[in-house]
Design an enzyme around this catalytic site. Structure first.
Site, PDB file in Angstrom:
ATOM      1  N   SER A 135       0.856  -1.173   0.000  1.00 27.00           N
ATOM      2  CA  SER A 135       0.000   0.000   0.000  1.00 27.00           C
ATOM      3  C   SER A 135       0.898   1.230   0.000  1.00 27.00           C
ATOM      4  CB  SER A 135      -0.940  -0.034   1.214  1.00 27.00           C
ATOM      5  OG  SER A 135      -1.774   1.098   1.254  1.00 27.00           O
ATOM      6  N   TYR A 149      -5.280   8.126  -6.219  1.00 25.12           N
ATOM      7  CA  TYR A 149      -4.358   7.116  -5.687  1.00 25.12           C
ATOM      8  C   TYR A 149      -4.754   6.727  -4.273  1.00 25.12           C
ATOM      9  CZ  TYR A 149       0.136   4.944  -4.445  1.00 25.12           C
ATOM     10  OH  TYR A 149       1.115   4.066  -4.041  1.00 25.12           O
ATOM     11  N   LYS A 153      -5.627   2.832  -2.770  1.00 27.95           N
ATOM     12  CA  LYS A 153      -4.907   2.212  -1.658  1.00 27.95           C
ATOM     13  C   LYS A 153      -5.781   2.066  -0.412  1.00 27.95           C
ATOM     14  CE  LYS A 153      -1.007   1.512  -3.774  1.00 27.95           C
ATOM     15  NZ  LYS A 153      -0.579   0.136  -4.093  1.00 27.95           N
TER      16      LYS A 153
END
Length: 278
Positions: A135, A149, A153
């Site tokens: 991650s 993004y 994650k």
């Protein structure tokens, strides 16, 4: 300690490549996935007899299953899965198209899901295994200009936290790895930007974007030292569920925890008064 068999996605460069090199250097067997045929021989040459490259696209479910099956047929088992393949994305939430959101999610989240599901039957059968989900500190704390993004994650972490509870009785351990900035090509060739730019975000999302794009090659973290930490994680009898990597990541996580605690304290007396009076 017996040699381990690793399956690492995205080993052409960055964390995946360095981790593969460190694992092979200590004598473990490493299956590494790449996207291009020219990368096959290069990876195989890292440690002949220990490093084996396979062509695989994490967004192709049939290809993922075929590669995992071939890896197990080749080396007999998979002891450590590292879902490392992915890419960064910069831009304000409003600037990113839904298609751009989908492309990031397809690789960073759904790709990891597909590989995990392909490997799990083998780990269940052998009653052991480590899964490292690569991650980011950005998977725990969001930042303006990084929302796409962050979303990918955050999804990976939510899935992995549940997965860890499900597979713990089966002898399988899950660790969510949260690196801060490391000196890889993440801020270079491994990052994309929203095609649209809106002037409204010049003082927020664009500031962060320019910062990230400007420090490629100057990040604080040493990928080799990070890889050595990950070797310790898979060797541990009690690996962490979450592991921030680097002092910057630790600071980011602690700041988020403090913000959440403050938010809880500020609103507790109001938000908890929601039960039936009877």
């Amino acid at each position: 300690m017996a040699d381990k068999v690793w399956f690492i996605t995205g080993v052409s460069s960055g964390f995946g490549r360095v981790l593969a090199e460190e694992a092979a250097r200590r004598g473990d067997k490493v299956i590494g996935t790449v996207r291009q045929h020219r990368q096959l021989e290069e990876f195989n040459a890292i440690s002949p007899g220990n490093s084996f490259a396979y062509i695989m696209d994490v967004t192709n479910p049939d290809g993922v299953k075929a590669t995992v099956d071939a890896a197990v047929k080749h080396l007999g088992q998979i002891d450590v899965l590292v879902n490392n393949a992915g890419f960064g994305f910069l831009g304000a939430v409003e600037e990113a198209t839904v298609q751009e959101f989908r492309e990031v999610m397809e690789t960073n989240f759904f790709g990891a899901v597909q590989v995990t599901q392909a490997v799990l039957p083998y780990m269940r059968e052998q009653g052991s295994g480590n899964i490292l989900q690569m991650s980011s500190a950005a998977g725990f704390r969001s930042t303006q200009g990084f929302g796409v993004y962050n979303a990918s994650k955050f999804a990976l972490e939510g899935m992995s936290e549940a997965l860890a509870q499900e597979v713990a009785p089966l002898g399988i351990k899950v660790s969510i790895i949260e690196p801060g900035p490391f000196r890889t090509n993440f801020a270079g060739s491994s990052i994309k930007c929203a095609k649209k730019e809106l002037p409204a975000y010049e003082k927020t999302a664009h500031v962060f974007k320019n910062t990230i794009l400007g420090y490629s090659g100057e990040q604080d973290g040493d990928p080799v030292k990070a890889a050595q930490v990950l070797l310790q994680v898979v060797d541990s009898d009690n690996p962490p569920l979450r592991l921030p990597l680097g002092s910057i990541a630790y600071e980011a996580v602690r700041k988020k925890l403090a913000q959440v605690e403050q938010n809880l304290s500020d609103w507790e007396n109001i938000a908890t008064k929601t039960s039936f009076n009877d």
